[in-house]
Design an enzyme around this catalytic site. Structure first.
Site, short mmCIF file in Angstrom:
data_model
loop_
_atom_site.label_atom_id
_atom_site.label_comp_id
_atom_site.label_asym_id
_atom_site.label_seq_id
_atom_site.Cartn_x
_atom_site.Cartn_y
_atom_site.Cartn_z
N THR A 219 -8.91 1.26 -19.00
CA THR A 219 -8.71 0.63 -17.70
C THR A 219 -9.87 1.00 -16.79
O THR A 219 -10.71 1.85 -17.14
CB THR A 219 -7.40 1.12 -17.04
OG1 THR A 219 -7.54 2.51 -16.67
CG2 THR A 219 -6.21 0.98 -17.99
N ASP B 83 0.88 -1.16 0.00
CA ASP B 83 0.00 0.00 0.00
C ASP B 83 0.91 1.21 0.00
O ASP B 83 1.59 1.49 1.00
CB ASP B 83 -0.90 -0.02 1.24
CG ASP B 83 -1.82 1.19 1.32
OD1 ASP B 83 -1.65 2.14 0.52
OD2 ASP B 83 -2.70 1.20 2.20
N TYR C 167 -6.88 15.00 -10.15
CA TYR C 167 -6.05 14.07 -10.91
C TYR C 167 -4.99 14.77 -11.76
O TYR C 167 -3.79 14.47 -11.65
CB TYR C 167 -6.92 13.19 -11.80
CG TYR C 167 -6.11 12.21 -12.62
CD1 TYR C 167 -5.46 11.14 -12.00
CD2 TYR C 167 -5.99 12.35 -14.01
CE1 TYR C 167 -4.72 10.23 -12.74
CE2 TYR C 167 -5.24 11.45 -14.75
CZ TYR C 167 -4.61 10.40 -14.12
OH TYR C 167 -3.86 9.50 -14.86
N LYS D 181 -0.63 14.76 -11.43
CA LYS D 181 0.35 14.29 -12.40
C LYS D 181 1.35 15.39 -12.74
O LYS D 181 2.52 15.12 -13.03
CB LYS D 181 -0.36 13.77 -13.65
CG LYS D 181 -1.15 12.50 -13.42
CD LYS D 181 -0.28 11.35 -12.89
CE LYS D 181 -1.04 10.05 -12.81
NZ LYS D 181 -0.20 8.93 -12.31
N ASN E 200 3.74 2.75 -10.69
CA ASN E 200 2.56 2.76 -11.54
C ASN E 200 1.27 3.00 -10.76
O ASN E 200 0.30 3.51 -11.32
CB ASN E 200 2.46 1.42 -12.29
CG ASN E 200 1.13 1.23 -12.96
OD1 ASN E 200 0.83 1.85 -13.99
ND2 ASN E 200 0.29 0.39 -12.37
#
Length: 249
Positions: free
Chosen positions: A207, A69, A172, A176, A96
């Site tokens: 995904t 985790d 999000y 990044k 990832n």
């Protein structure tokens, strides 16, 4: 220590892929495993992790499960200990694991907890895992770190009229951007070492993070991370790449 275990600790390349039980992470693990590497499948969910390991082994990959985790210090420390006991070093780390955060993510109405969750996993989790694995990476003759990012984190593209950068996502996308900046800072600190660290954009892949809406397959998305994981010693560091080349910051 047995002769077989000594050989494993000195000759077989070992990679840890976080979030490797499915999607792009799984395909990265499969691709590097196909090269004959020993692959650590990092994942929180025990059942999914072991299912992925079994599937990889059935395909001939030397895979092993790593309970992990990325948001938990004790879990990350234990993962580093497991890899040290098994392999003695780490040749490649692929960060990832990531989350998109719950929707909606309009800046004026977002729940700040959504932003916090995205940053905790997508940025702080990367720092936590990277720092825990650095002592093992330093034992490798050609250590590599790959941070799986996204073109939505490119400030250049976000501010280019007409560029396709997805919906407004104040959790999000900036997470990044933050990850990209962190990648550059690591590259600057590690510039006098053998460690090459780069960010990879897999593209818009189908995904569960996007409800399988992407137009690329996870296998296609894995190609750039695999390439960066296998860079020659004179390869780039501190860069941001997709399968077509350099992605603007």
């Amino acid at each position: 220590m047995s002769e077989h275990r000594t050989e494993r600790k000195t000759e077989r390349k070992t990679v840890l892929v976080t979030g490797a039980n499915k999607g792009i992470g799984y395909e990265i693990a499969a691709g590097l495993g196909a090269l004959g590497w020993s692959v650590g499948v990092g994942a929180r969910d025990a059942e999914r992790r072991e299912t992925a390991v079994a599937k990889l082994r059935a395909a001939g990959v030397d895979a092993f499960g790593v309970p992990l985790d990325v948001t938990d210090d004790a879990s990350v420390t234990a993962a580093a200990g497991l890899i040290e006991d098994r392999a003695g070093r780490l040749d490649v780390l692929v960060n990832n694991a990531g989350v998109t955060g719950s929707a909606p993510q309009m800046p004026t109405t977002v729940d700040v907890a959504t932003v916090r969750t995205a940053v905790e996993t997508n940025v702080i989790g990367v720092i936590r895992v990277t720092n825990a694995m650095l002592p093992l990476l330093r034992r490798s003759p050609s250590p590599r770190i790959v941070n799986v990012s996204s073109s939505v984190g490119s400030l250049t593209l976000q501010t280019t009229p007409g560029a396709e950068t997805g919906p407004i996502a104040v959790a999000y996308s900036p997470s990044k951007t933050f990850l990209n900046a962190v990648t550059v800072q690591y590259a600057k600190e590690l510039q006098d070492t053998d460690i090459l660290i780069n960010a990879a954009c897999p593209g818009y892949c189908a995904t569960d993070l996007n409800g399988f809406q992407g137009h690329r397959t996870p296998e296609q998305g894995a190609t750039v991370a695999i390439r960066l994981a296998t860079l020659p010693d004179d390869g780039p560091t501190g860069g941001f790449f997709d399968e077509d080349g350099v992605v603007p910051w």
